[in-house]
Design an enzyme around this catalytic site. Structure first.
Site, PDB file in Angstrom:
ATOM      1  N   PHE A   8       0.805  -1.217   0.000  1.00 52.06           N
ATOM      2  CA  PHE A   8       0.000   0.000   0.000  1.00 52.06           C
ATOM      3  C   PHE A   8       0.841   1.272   0.000  1.00 52.06           C
ATOM      4  CE2 PHE A   8       0.863  -0.122   4.521  1.00 52.06           C
ATOM      5  CZ  PHE A   8       0.679   1.178   4.989  1.00 52.06           C
ATOM      6  N   LYS A   9       2.084   1.176   0.450  1.00 49.32           N
ATOM      7  CA  LYS A   9       2.924   2.371   0.489  1.00 49.32           C
ATOM      8  C   LYS A   9       3.163   2.947  -0.911  1.00 49.32           C
ATOM      9  CE  LYS A   9       3.517   1.698   4.934  1.00 49.32           C
ATOM     10  NZ  LYS A   9       4.774   1.483   5.620  1.00 49.32           N
TER      11      LYS A   9
END
Length: 462
Positions: free
Chosen positions: A109-110
């Site tokens: 998700f980063k």
């Protein structure tokens, strides 16, 4: 839109200056002076926009000093590298909606924030004719996403600290096999909390920060949090289309409080979020805070969800600012108390305010594997161990009526050992991980010592 520090001694910054400052010069974290408020009509107009257009509509409310055409270009470039046409698709299995945030270059998700931040840094540095040395600490995913966000970019070097042998093998390889000359991987002999402390101490040395043009890529940088706000709106639109719901819940596996804080900002903007479910692993300081008002630092335990093996959540200070009714003096006192005693206490009234926004649950190692195994057996869908923590909390705490979205924070192939333990076989690897063990590697092991890291930076900075 102007920005201020949670500690009150930095204020009236432009968005551009807030991004470049990273950690506020008074040691606090930067926030907008006010949160844009959206009406139900505004939110309805956003519901079915595609991801890049939605990102533009949300971000432009916080960004007043970048021309619209430039901001749109930055957004479009940032999400062109994602492998799914929806960028962050929503799927439905076993009564929960899963927001897949792992379709970026490093399968975590980063990427959603760091692809944008990398392009934003390059844009601002070119505009100003400046150079930057990015310094960050990672518990696993931030490091590789940050590296992929800036690898090979002009006028940027990046230095990432990760805890030696305390991230998953794939997480380590995703960092150490990037051999671009502007990338420096440092494995510190310590924990992620040690790395985070070192980064904050170095940024707190304002002369050193200025001399070496340090920039922040951890979620202490407001642009990181802002980019993550977008996918809460995106998930709302997709789930509302399927269910015609009036409210929604989100279950967020978190250790550093950044991802769930983005959801809190979305709620403050007006998104009809009934509750944010805060899901932790056995490093349960945030769960204890929500359920008992106990924010006390303990020893870090190694778990199957290593990106959440954190005790000191760096974004927690941002939430304290709102919990304390935006009183910067109280935030300064609280952070001083935390530094000296390792704990914070909260009044009954403050705990009630917390309960209005958050539920919380800690999930054990055994429960994590059990959830991966059971969910796969029922649906055929494979969860990574971090997402499993969020799914377990959602299944246990959901009310059975309000749709719940679980944030899928990483591809299961990044944590093959845990998946193997859960279902008896490793997950299929996507193409980006094929042969990663055989690639050239570059990394240095170093003591978790601020002076040692400063000396390394001074030698290798632009």
């Amino acid at each position: 839109m102007k920005y201020l520090s949670t500690r009150g001694r930095v204020r009236s910054l432009s968005f551009k200056d807030a991004v470049m400052m990273g950690l506020a010069d008074d040691g606090g974290l930067l926030l907008p002076e006010s949160i844009p408020q959206l009406t139900p009509g505004d939110i309805a107009a956003l519901e079915m926009l595609d991801y890049p257009e939605l990102a533009f509509q949300v971000l432009s409310r916080f960004v007043g000093d970048i021309p619209s055409a430039d901001l749109k270009s930055l957004i479009d470039r940032s999400y062109a590298s994602f492998t799914h046409p929806d960028i962050t698709p929503v799927v439905h299995h076993n009564g929960v909606h899963i927001l897949e945030l792992f379709h970026g270059p490093t399968l975590a998700f980063k990427d959603v924030a760091l692809q944008f931040l990398g392009n934003l840094f390059e844009y601002l540095l070119a505009e100003r004719g400046e150079k930057m040395n990015i310094l960050g600490a990672t518990s696993g995913d931030t490091g590789s996403a940050a590296i992929y966000g800036v690898r090979g970019k002009e006028n940027i070097n990046i230095f990432i600290l990760h805890p030696h042998r305390k991230v998953s093998p794939i997480q380590e390889l995703q960092m150490t096999t990037v051999t671009d000359p502007n990338v420096f991987n440092l494995a510190i002999r310590g924990t992620f909390d040690d790395g985070q402390r070192i980064v904050k101490e170095i940024f707190g040395d304002l002369d050193f920060k200025a001399k070496y043009a340090l920039g922040a890529v951890n979620s202490i940088n407001w642009a990181r949090v802002l980019a993550q706000v977008v996918y809460y709106f995106y998930a709302w639109g997709r789930v509302r289309k399927k269910t015609d719901c009036r409210e929604i819940c989100f279950s967020v596996p978190t250790g550093n409080f950044g991802d769930i804080f983005a959801g809190f900002i979305a709620k403050k903007m007006g998104l009809p979020i009934r509750r944010l479910i805060l899901a932790t692993n056995e490093n349960n300081i945030l769960t204890r805070f929500v359920r008992q008002g106990d924010y006390s630092i303990g020893a870090v335990s190694q778990t199957y969800s290593p990106s959440m093996d954190i005790q000191l959540a760096s974004n927690f200070e941002r939430y304290l600012f709102y919990l304390y009714d935006e009183q910067s003096g109280r935030v300064r006192d609280a952070m001083s108390e935390l530094a000296s005693t390792g704990r914070l206490a909260f009044t009954a009234a403050e705990r009630e305010k917390v309960a209005q926004n958050f539920f919380a649950q800690a999930v054990s190692n055994a429960e994590t594997l059990e959830t991966i195994r059971d969910f796969h057996g029922k649906t055929g869908y494979l969860l990574d161990p971090h997402t499993a923590v969020g799914v377990r909390a959602a299944l246990d705490l959901g009310d059975g009526q309000t749709p719940t979205v679980c944030l899928a924070t990483a591809h299961p192939a990044k944590f093959g050992e845990a998946v193997q333990l859960a279902i008896g076989q490793e997950p299929t690897r996507p193409a980006s991980l094929a042969g990663i063990e055989d690639r050239e590697k570059r990394c240095e092991t170093i003591d978790a010592d601020t002076t040692a890291i400063k000396n390394y930076l001074a030698t290798h900075a632009l």
